[in-house]
Design an enzyme around this catalytic site. Structure first.
Site, PDB file in Angstrom:
ATOM      1  NE  ARG A  86      -8.685   1.603  10.982  1.00  0.00           N
ATOM      2  CZ  ARG A  86      -7.624   1.075  10.405  1.00  0.00           C
ATOM      3  NH1 ARG A  86      -7.047   1.696   9.409  1.00  0.00           N
ATOM      4  NH2 ARG A  86      -7.116  -0.063  10.829  1.00  0.00           N
ATOM      5  CB  SER A  94      -0.918  -0.049   1.223  1.00  0.00           C
ATOM      6  OG  SER A  94      -1.979   0.843   1.087  1.00  0.00           O
ATOM      7  CG  ASP A 133      -6.031  -4.004  -3.598  1.00  0.00           C
ATOM      8  OD1 ASP A 133      -6.841  -3.053  -3.473  1.00  0.00           O
ATOM      9  OD2 ASP A 133      -4.826  -3.899  -3.302  1.00  0.00           O
ATOM     10  CG  HIS A 187      -5.596  -2.381  -0.013  1.00  0.00           C
ATOM     11  ND1 HIS A 187      -4.557  -2.451  -0.919  1.00  0.00           N
ATOM     12  CD2 HIS A 187      -5.194  -1.516   0.959  1.00  0.00           C
ATOM     13  CE1 HIS A 187      -3.581  -1.657  -0.505  1.00  0.00           C
ATOM     14  NE2 HIS A 187      -3.932  -1.087   0.626  1.00  0.00           N
ATOM     15  CG  ASP A 188      -6.995  -4.896   5.360  1.00  0.00           C
ATOM     16  OD1 ASP A 188      -6.116  -4.027   5.211  1.00  0.00           O
ATOM     17  OD2 ASP A 188      -7.862  -4.850   6.243  1.00  0.00           O
TER      18      ASP A 188
END
Lengths: 198, 377
Positions: B218, B148, B314, B347-348
Site C-alpha cells: 500500500r 482508474s 497523473d 492520480h488521486d
C-alpha cells in the site's frame, strides 16, 4: 458575431455532421445546435474554454488543430468550421489541408486585414492596426498570420481549392464576393466567409 | 474484510465463464444503491470502483466508518446528485467487501478460498456486474462512470454491452496496463508474498495475516497516486513530532509517518489476497489486444456518448494514455468529449476535492441528462 453565426448557419444544411475547430466557449456550437443540427463537435486548445463547453453539455475535445485533426477519419464531417482562427496557427496552410481532409466542406471566416480602417491605421498612424475586430497590440496578439480577403481568395485559386461561396461582411451588411468586385470587397469588409471544398 | 456487516447481496446463479477458462456459479455480488430509480428507469448510473474501493461510494462506509470513497462526486447535491440519479455500485469479484473473492468462505470446507480462487480479469468483473443490472431490471443505464480501474471497467462495459449505457465516463485510466503499471503492481504483490505470514495465500487457516507485506504494498502504491509537486508541497523535509533527526530508523520525516499510517489503516480494511487478484486483473487488462490490436473495434458497435477525463499531474495513467482512448473513439466517429484537468494532486485527483473537475463533471452529466431526456420527448 451574430451576423457571422447567421451566415455560417445559412451555409449549413439541416441535420448534418459538423465540427467547430477552435470552438471557444461554444457559442457558435450552441447556436447551430438550436438552429441546424444536434450532431456537432468542437475542438479547442484552452482548458478553461473546453470546460465551459463541456459544462454546457457540448461535445468538445481539448486539443490542437495543428496536431489533433489527424485523428478524425477522412470526410467524417459534412462541414468543418474555422471561425476567425486561421490567422492564429503556426502553419495555416497545413491546417487548411487537414480541414479539407476531415470535412466534406469547410467554412473559413477571416478577419480582413485589407479592410480600409485597418489599412489607414498603418498608413497614417504608422502603427500596427488595432480595431474592434482585431483588439490586440503587436506584442500580445495571438494572430501570427494575418491575411486579407484577397489573400485567401488567391490562396484558394493557387491551391486548386474550390470556393463554393464567398461572402463579405461589413457591420451587418452582407454581400457576395466575386472575381470582379474582389478589390472593392477587400477594401470595404471587415470579415470574409468562405465555403470551400478540396 | 468479510466482517459481519449487513451488506446488500445477491447470488448469481447463472454460470459465468471466466477468461482463465474456469466457470463460477452461485456466487455473491455485494452492492449498494443511492437515490431512487425513476418510473421510466432512465436515471440509473453504474459506478465502478478502483483497486481498493468498494460498493460504499457515498455516505458513511459501515465497515470503516469513514466517508464513502467518492463522497466528493456522489451524494445529495453533489456532481452526481442522488436527488436525481439512482446510483449503483458493486464490489468487484475478487474483492473483499462481500462479493465473491479469495476471502469468501468455501461452504464445503468452512475455510476461506484463499489462492484456490481463480484468476479473474476486468472483463470477468464487468460481466459479473452486468448480472446485477439484469437483476435490478434496468434495460439501459443512463451512465457508466469510474476512475482508474473503474475507468477500465467503463471501457470494458461499453465494449461488452454496446447498447446498455447512454453515456460512458472513463476517468484517469488506460486501455492497456503499461510496463510501469505492471512493475508497480508486481512490487506490491512481491511485498505481500514475501511476508512469512502469507502462507501461500492460506493465512486465514492459520489465523495469520500478512499485514506487513500488505502495508508495504500500500505504501509503494500510495506514492504512485500522488505527484512529486504535491508531495513536496505537503511534506517537504518536515520532521514528525521532533525538532531534529534522531539518527535511527524511526519515522523522522512526516512523509514516512504518513506512509506508515496509510499502510496500517489499509490492512484493517483490505484482504491481502484480494490485493493480489485485483492487481493481476489490472495487469492483464489490454482492451485493444482483445480486439486484435485495434482499440477502435472495441467501440465500433456502440452509440454510447463518451467523456474522457485526465489530470495534468497523473503519471500513473497519464494524459497520453487517456488520449489514446479519445483517438480510438474519434477514428470511428464516436461521440467523444475530452478534457485534461489541471491539478497537482496526481492520480488521486479523481477522488479528491478538485473544484474544476467536480464542476465540469457535474455540469456535463446534468446537461447531458437534460438533452437526452428532451430528445426522448
Amino acid at each position: 458575431m451574430k451576423e457571422e453565426f447567421n451566415i455560417i448557419s445559412n451555409l449549413i444544411e439541416k441535420n448534418t455532421r459538423v465540427l467547430d475547430v477552435g470552438c471557444g466557449n461554444g457559442d457558435l456550437m450552441k447556436f447551430l445546435q438550436e438552429n441546424k443540427t444536434k450532431d456537432i463537435r468542437g475542438l479547442e486548445i484552452s482548458k478553461e474554454k473546453v470546460q465551459n463547453c463541456l459544462s454546457k453539455g457540448l461535445t468538445v475535445i481539448e486539443g490542437n488543430a495543428e496536431s489533433d485533426l489527424k485523428q478524425f477519419p477522412k470526410s467524417s464531417f459534412d462541414y468543418v468550421i474555422l471561425s476567425q482562427t486561421l490567422q492564429a496557427f503556426l502553419n495555416p496552410e497545413l491546417v487548411i489541408n487537414e480541414l479539407l481532409k476531415v470535412g466534406k466542406k469547410v467554412i473559413v471566416t477571416i478577419p480582413n486585414f485589407g479592410y480600409w480602417r485597418v489599412r489607414l491605421q498603418l498608413l497614417f498612424k504608422g502603427t500596427m492596426p488595432v480595431t474592434e475586430n482585431l483588439p490586440h497590440e503587436w506584442y500580445n496578439t495571438p494572430n501570427l498570420h494575418m491575411c486579407t480577403i484577397k489573400d485567401f481568395y488567391n490562396f484558394c485559386s493557387s491551391k486548386n481549392i474550390k470556393i463554393f461561396k464567398s461572402i463579405a461582411l461589413k457591420k451587418s451588411r452582407i454581400s457576395e464576393i466575386n472575381k470582379s468586385n474582389l478589390n472593392y470587397k477587400n477594401l470595404d469588409s471587415h470579415l470574409g466567409i468562405f465555403l470551400i471544398e478540396s | 474484510m468479510n466482517k459481519n456487516i449487513d451488506t446488500k447481496k445477491i447470488i448469481i446463479s447463472n454460470p459465468l465463464k471466466l477468461d482463465c477458462g474456469k466457470e463460477i456459479n452461485n456466487f455473491p455480488i455485494a452492492y449498494e444503491t443511492y437515490g431512487e430509480l425513476n418510473s421510466e428507469k432512465s436515471n440509473a448510473i453504474l459506478v465502478f470502483h478502483a483497486l481498493t474501493g468498494d460498493q460504499y461510494v457515498s455516505g458513511k462506509n459501515p465497515i470503516t466508518n469513514k466517508d464513502g470513497w467518492w463522497s466528493y462526486v456522489v451524494g445529495e447535491n453533489k456532481p452526481i446528485d442522488t436527488n436525481k440519479f439512482f446510483v449503483i455500485c458493486a464490489n468487484v469479484i475478487g474483492g473483499c467487501m462481500g462479493s465473491y473473492g479469495p476471502s469468501t468462505i468455501n461452504e464445503s470446507t468452512g475455510k476461506q478460498i484463499g489462492t484456490d480462487f481463480p484468476i479473474i480479469t476486468i472483463n470477468d468483473m464487468v460481466n459479473a456486474q452486468y448480472e446485477l443490472i439484469k437483476y435490478l431490471e434496468i434495460e439501459k443505464l443512463f451512465a457508466v462512470v469510474g476512475g482508474s480501474m473503474g475507468g477500465m471497467q467503463v471501457l470494458q462495459f461499453v465494449a461488452n454491452f454496446p447498447d446498455k449505457a447512454k453515456l460512458a465516463i472513463p476517468i484517469a485510466c488506460t486501455s492497456s496496463h503499461s510496463a510501469q503499471n505492471i512493475a508497480f503492481n508486481e512490487l506490491g504483490r512481491q511485498a505481500i508474498m514475501a511476508d512469512s505470514k502469507w502462507e501461500n495465500g492460506f493465512y486465514s487457516n492459520y489465523k495469520l495475516n500478512p499485514d506487513k507485506g500488505l502495508a508495504v504494498a500500500r505504501m509503494a502504491a500510495h506514492i504512485t497516486y500522488l505527484s512529486e509537486k504535491g508531495l513536496q508541497e505537503k511534506f517537504g523535509r518536515k520532521l514528525q513530532d521532533r525538532d531534529s533527526l534522531r539518527y535511527g530508523f524511526e519515522a523522522d520525516f512526516q512523509i514516512e509517518s504518513y506512509l506508515r499510517y496509510q499502510g496500517s489503516v489499509f490492512v484493517d480494511r483490505f484482504d491481502a489476497n484480494s490485493y493480489l487478484y485485483i492487481t493481476r486483473a489490472m495487469d492483464y487488462f489490454d482492451l485493444s489486444k482483445q480486439y486484435k490490436g485495434n482499440l477502435s473495434d472495441a467501440f465500433k458497435e456502440t452509440k454510447t456518448k463518451f467523456f474522457v477525463i485526465s489530470f495534468t499531474s497523473d503519471w500513473l495513467y497519464p494524459t497520453s494514455e487517456n488520449r489514446e482512448i479519445v483517438i480510438a473513439l474519434n477514428s470511428i466517429g464516436a461521440d467523444v468529449g475530452f478534457v485534461e484537468i489541471e491539478s497537482d494532486k496526481g492520480h488521486d485527483s479523481f477522488l479528491l476535492d478538485v473544484p474544476s473537475f467536480l464542476k465540469t463533471l457535474g455540469d456535463y452529466i446534468n446537461s447531458t441528462y437534460k438533452v437526452i431526456n428532451e430528445r426522448r420527448i
